[in-house]
Design a protein around this motif. Structure first.
Motif, mmCIF file in Angstrom:
data_model
loop_
_atom_site.group_PDB
_atom_site.id
_atom_site.type_symbol
_atom_site.label_atom_id
_atom_site.label_comp_id
_atom_site.label_asym_id
_atom_site.label_seq_id
_atom_site.Cartn_x
_atom_site.Cartn_y
_atom_site.Cartn_z
ATOM 1 N N CYS A 135 27.577 31.385 15.435
ATOM 2 C CA CYS A 135 26.619 30.324 15.721
ATOM 3 C C CYS A 135 27.393 29.014 15.812
ATOM 4 C CB CYS A 135 25.531 30.238 14.655
ATOM 5 S SG CYS A 135 26.112 29.830 13.004
ATOM 6 N N THR A 136 26.776 28.037 16.376
ATOM 7 C CA THR A 136 27.431 26.739 16.522
ATOM 8 C C THR A 136 27.381 26.012 15.178
ATOM 9 O OG1 THR A 136 25.410 25.573 17.108
ATOM 10 C CG2 THR A 136 26.662 26.586 18.926
ATOM 11 N N PRO A 137 28.244 25.022 14.993
ATOM 12 C CA PRO A 137 28.181 24.245 13.749
ATOM 13 C C PRO A 137 26.809 23.609 13.520
ATOM 14 C CG PRO A 137 30.252 23.820 14.865
ATOM 15 C CD PRO A 137 29.411 24.640 15.804
ATOM 16 N N SER A 138 26.161 23.168 14.572
ATOM 17 C CA SER A 138 24.838 22.556 14.396
ATOM 18 C C SER A 138 23.797 23.610 14.006
ATOM 19 C CB SER A 138 24.413 21.808 15.657
ATOM 20 O OG SER A 138 24.300 22.696 16.743
ATOM 21 N N GLU A 139 23.907 24.824 14.540
ATOM 22 C CA GLU A 139 22.995 25.901 14.152
ATOM 23 C C GLU A 139 23.208 26.279 12.686
ATOM 24 O OE1 GLU A 139 22.466 28.280 18.403
ATOM 25 O OE2 GLU A 139 24.194 28.715 17.118
ATOM 26 N N LYS A 140 24.473 26.332 12.296
ATOM 27 C CA LYS A 140 24.781 26.662 10.901
ATOM 28 C C LYS A 140 24.229 25.587 9.982
ATOM 29 C CE LYS A 140 28.402 27.738 7.619
ATOM 30 N NZ LYS A 140 29.812 27.927 7.344
#
Length: 109
Positions: A5-10
């Motif tokens: 997942c992307t850092p923003s999703e995490k």
């Protein structure tokens, strides 16, 4: 289990878990329908001064307990002065009332 997942999703997942008061793994299992998380109230933050004051009173209770247990173990239980014990318990009760009043804005007697 590992997934990408992307850092923003995490960050969004971590924030959601934190807001729900759940570990990340529990949030994921709940999302998959594998478990129903128990909702717990978040633990309130406590003033460190309150913690210290309560610890001091707990120390007083511990000393009183040791004194009574020592007298019982050595066969001197009949020599325990009930008035001394009662007086110490009243002192401890008053300390607790003062601590609570100081941290709740109430007046202590």
């Amino acid at each position: 289990m590992i997934f990408r997942c992307t850092p923003s999703e995490k960050a969004a997942l971590v924030a959601k878990a934190h807001a729900a008061g759940l570990p990340n793994a529990t949030l994921m299992r709940e999302a998959l329908g594998l478990t129903e998380a128990r909702r717990r109230k978040p633990v309130p933050r406590v003033d460190p001064k309150l913690t210290f004051a309560i610890a001091r009173v707990g120390g007083n209770l511990n000393q009183l307990s040791r004194w009574i247990n020592g007298a019982v173990k050595s066969g001197r239980a009949s020599q325990i002065d009930a008035l001394k014990v009662a007086a110490q318990l009243v002192i401890i009760e008053r300390q607790m009332a003062q601590i609570v009043a100081a941290h709740t804005g109430g007046n202590c007697a």
